[in-house]
Design an enzyme around this catalytic site. Structure first.
Site, PDB file in Angstrom:
ATOM      1  N   ASP A  36       0.733  -1.079   0.147  1.00  0.00           N
ATOM      2  CA  ASP A  36      -0.053  -0.117   0.046  1.00  0.00           C
ATOM      3  C   ASP A  36       0.762   1.436   0.020  1.00  0.00           C
ATOM      4  OD1 ASP A  36      -2.265  -1.527  -0.080  1.00  0.00           O
ATOM      5  OD2 ASP A  36      -2.839  -1.141   1.821  1.00  0.00           O
ATOM      6  N   HIS A 240      29.999   3.772  -3.591  1.00  0.00           N
ATOM      7  CA  HIS A 240      28.666   3.993  -3.646  1.00  0.00           C
ATOM      8  C   HIS A 240      27.981   3.699  -2.281  1.00  0.00           C
ATOM      9  CE1 HIS A 240      28.343   3.631  -8.292  1.00  0.00           C
ATOM     10  NE2 HIS A 240      28.612   4.633  -7.912  1.00  0.00           N
ATOM     11  N   ASP A 257      28.767  12.837  -0.723  1.00  0.00           N
ATOM     12  CA  ASP A 257      28.668  12.868  -2.247  1.00  0.00           C
ATOM     13  C   ASP A 257      26.712  13.150  -2.146  1.00  0.00           C
ATOM     14  OD1 ASP A 257      27.964  12.902  -4.919  1.00  0.00           O
ATOM     15  OD2 ASP A 257      29.446  11.084  -5.055  1.00  0.00           O
ATOM     16  N   ASP A 268      25.489  17.511  -8.268  1.00  0.00           N
ATOM     17  CA  ASP A 268      26.133  16.251  -8.158  1.00  0.00           C
ATOM     18  C   ASP A 268      27.599  16.649  -7.371  1.00  0.00           C
ATOM     19  OD1 ASP A 268      27.325  13.792  -7.639  1.00  0.00           O
ATOM     20  OD2 ASP A 268      27.423  13.409  -9.722  1.00  0.00           O
ATOM     21  N   HIS A 347      37.578   5.061 -10.825  1.00  0.00           N
ATOM     22  CA  HIS A 347      36.610   5.250 -11.436  1.00  0.00           C
ATOM     23  C   HIS A 347      37.051   6.325 -12.625  1.00  0.00           C
ATOM     24  CE1 HIS A 347      36.221   9.201  -9.054  1.00  0.00           C
ATOM     25  NE2 HIS A 347      36.267   8.282  -8.017  1.00  0.00           N
ATOM     26  N   HIS A 351      30.986  12.630 -15.624  1.00  0.00           N
ATOM     27  CA  HIS A 351      29.983  12.282 -16.538  1.00  0.00           C
ATOM     28  C   HIS A 351      29.262  13.436 -16.764  1.00  0.00           C
ATOM     29  CE1 HIS A 351      27.632  12.507 -12.783  1.00  0.00           C
ATOM     30  NE2 HIS A 351      28.869  12.040 -12.249  1.00  0.00           N
ATOM     31  N   HIS A 358      23.780  10.957 -13.981  1.00  0.00           N
ATOM     32  CA  HIS A 358      24.378  10.390 -15.005  1.00  0.00           C
ATOM     33  C   HIS A 358      23.821  10.602 -16.314  1.00  0.00           C
ATOM     34  CE1 HIS A 358      26.648   7.445 -12.014  1.00  0.00           C
ATOM     35  NE2 HIS A 358      26.940   8.712 -11.737  1.00  0.00           N
ATOM     36  N   GLU A 381      35.465  14.793 -10.977  1.00  0.00           N
ATOM     37  CA  GLU A 381      35.373  14.106  -9.616  1.00  0.00           C
ATOM     38  C   GLU A 381      36.502  13.325  -9.581  1.00  0.00           C
ATOM     39  OE1 GLU A 381      32.159  11.444  -9.135  1.00  0.00           O
ATOM     40  OE2 GLU A 381      31.324  12.218 -11.178  1.00  0.00           O
ATOM     41  N   TYR A 385      41.200   6.454  -2.938  1.00  0.00           N
ATOM     42  CA  TYR A 385      40.550   5.576  -2.071  1.00  0.00           C
ATOM     43  C   TYR A 385      41.469   4.462  -1.395  1.00  0.00           C
ATOM     44  CZ  TYR A 385      36.945   7.837  -4.730  1.00  0.00           C
ATOM     45  OH  TYR A 385      36.275   8.763  -5.443  1.00  0.00           O
ATOM     46  N   ARG A 403      37.195  12.335  -2.311  1.00  0.00           N
ATOM     47  CA  ARG A 403      36.705  12.612  -3.514  1.00  0.00           C
ATOM     48  C   ARG A 403      36.376  14.337  -3.612  1.00  0.00           C
ATOM     49  NH1 ARG A 403      33.595   8.901  -4.369  1.00  0.00           N
ATOM     50  NH2 ARG A 403      31.422   9.743  -3.964  1.00  0.00           N
ATOM     51  N   GLU A 405      34.255  16.713  -5.933  1.00  0.00           N
ATOM     52  CA  GLU A 405      33.606  16.908  -7.281  1.00  0.00           C
ATOM     53  C   GLU A 405      32.655  18.060  -7.269  1.00  0.00           C
ATOM     54  OE1 GLU A 405      30.311  13.908  -7.052  1.00  0.00           O
ATOM     55  OE2 GLU A 405      30.231  14.243  -9.398  1.00  0.00           O
TER      56      GLU A 405
END
Ligand code: GLY
Ligand code: MN
Ligand code: MN
Length: 438
Positions: A36, A240, A257, A268, A347, A351, A358, A381, A385, A403, A405
């Site tokens: 629901d 992520h 991020d 972003d 990475h 993008h 993205h 970005e 790591y 990072r 960005e």
């Protein structure tokens, strides 16, 4: 965004499609969260880009050159009972008056009406493979027309993915789109500043996330553009990470991020800062390296440069720096060739950014990287790591995930950093964090 912007987009697309063609765009389905309860609804970006219409159960159809109207909207009808329970609907009248449709039909009538619109059209522009229920429906309409061939009905002969034209249009942002993206970036930058000011050892990651969401909403952005990543220490090394459920520890870095969505456009932004307000020596050394790489990449964002040049700049600066700090061993040229840097930077540098975080648009044209042009928006970005236990890496570097960005618009003269409202120089970060502590 005003109505003329959407009309202009439809017109451009129809010009590119040419006569004897038809485009069909279904909106996203409603998704159930649990019994629901539905996930909050957000129109499909391609659909919204052309319509500005935000209700589910809707399909837009463009039929260039059709005398009785080129832009048709299938949508929900007004229904007082349903509207009492579930909220207002524009209805067919609203589709015409508020959303500029030439004609509007109940979504429940689409099976009766759409085959007739396909009749004697040569080309169908439709993106197959995103919505399998709707794919089946489209195929059934075509089949129906083929069965009528002996009655002189001509079924379309060509199927063309809409992506090619539409996504190329979406890649070049108009003045109105840039305005929305500046606002999304400004609100998001404020949220990052707020996070820096409130962060304390002992807080939960999700409590910092709450400050971000609060600032987004207070700034006029109802939703984040994607789930916020708020990762302290080793969590910052998970690209992520979205659990956001650990305690923030004194001496760790915090990687955030997060970006707001404003009028369907995303920001972003990533910033990394010390939980206790002061970078340690090792943290600052790596941070300054990532920042140097980011500046080098942003310098490569201007018309005439190609898509991969910012990434190439990042790879060079990071590899040189990692060799200098003793984290990589060997010659810089050989480490770039063998992609040795990927142990710490796995990475890409960015993008496209737009309605989708993205965003759409090709990165290559044929075999060549795309040349940057004014109106394109991208992220820059770079990151490093180093999780605990990294083999061959001294302990002082462990649990450092960084990072940085920013969102960057290509302009005629060079570029504009849309997200410049949040500091990234380490001294400026420390100064801002101190203001939250006095
Ligand atoms: N926030 C997703 C990304 O940076 O690509
Ligand atoms: Mn991001
Ligand atoms: Mn990004």
């Amino acid at each position: 965004m005003n109505r003329s912007e959407f009309a202009r987009r439809r017109k451009r697309l129809m010009q590119a499609m040419g006569k004897e063609s038809i485009a069909i765009l279904p909106n996203s389905p409603v998704r159930q969260r649990n019994r629901d309860v539905e996930h909050s609804y957000r129109s499909d970006s391609d659909f919204y880009y052309l319509t500005g219409y935000a209700e589910p159960e809707s399909v837009a159809v463009l039929v260039p050159g059709r005398p009785a109207g080129e832009y048709l909207l299938f949508c929900r009808e007004r229904d007082p009972l349903m509207e009492t329970w579930h909220g207002r609907r524009a209805g067919l009248e609203g589709a015409l008056e508020r959303f500029g449709a030439d004609d509007a039909f109940p979504i429940t009538d689409i099976d009766e009406i759409l085959p007739g619109l396909l009749e004697n059209r040569e080309r169908v522009f439709y993106t197959m493979g995103c919505n399998s229920d709707f794919d089946t429906q489209v195929m059934a309409w075509i089949k129906l027309l083929r069965q009528k061939s002996r009655a002189g009905v001509h079924a379309p002969g060509e199927f063309i993915s809409l992506d090619h034209f539409l996504h190329d249009m979406r890649l070049y942002k108009s003045a109105a789109e840039v305005k929305a993206m500046r606002t999304a970036a400004r609100i998001s930058a404020q949220a990052h500043c707020r996070a820096m000011q409130v962060c304390r050892p002992g807080m939960m990651e999700y409590q910092v996330e709450a400050e971000l969401l609060h600032t987004f909403m207070m700034g006029g952005a109802r939703e984040p553009a994607y789930p916020s990543i708020v990762g302290g220490g080793e969590n910052g090394c998970i690209l992520h990470y979205t659990e956001n459920e650990s305690v923030l520890k004194d001496g760790d870095l915090l990687l955030i991020d997060a970006g707001a969505e404003y009028e369907y456009y995303a920001a972003d932004i990533t910033r990394t800062f010390p939980v206790n307000g002061r970078f340690s020596t090792a943290q600052r050394q790596l941070y300054e390296l990532v920042l140097k790489a980011q500046y080098a990449a942003i310098k490569q964002v201007r018309p005439g440069k190609h898509w991969n040049q910012p990434h190439e700049a990042v790879v060079r600066v990071l590899t040189e720096g990692l060799v200098e700090l003793g984290l990589l061993k060997g010659s810089v040229a050989a480490l770039i060739k063998s992609e040795g840097y990927r142990k710490f930077f796995m990475h890409r540098t960015g993008h496209w950014l737009g309605m989708d975080v993205h965003d759409v648009g090709d990165y290559k044209v044929g075999d060549e990287w795309r040349v940057l042009e004014p109106g394109m928006v991208m992220t820059i970005e770079p990151g490093l790591y180093i999780p605990a236990g990294s083999k061959g890496v001294a302990k002082r570097w462990w649990n450092i995930g960084i990072r940085i960005e920013d969102d960057v618009l290509v302009t005629k003269e060079g570029c504009e950093v849309l997200s410049r409202g949040v500091p990234k120089e380490p001294d400026e970060i420390e100064a801002l964090m101190a203001t939250g502590r006095s």
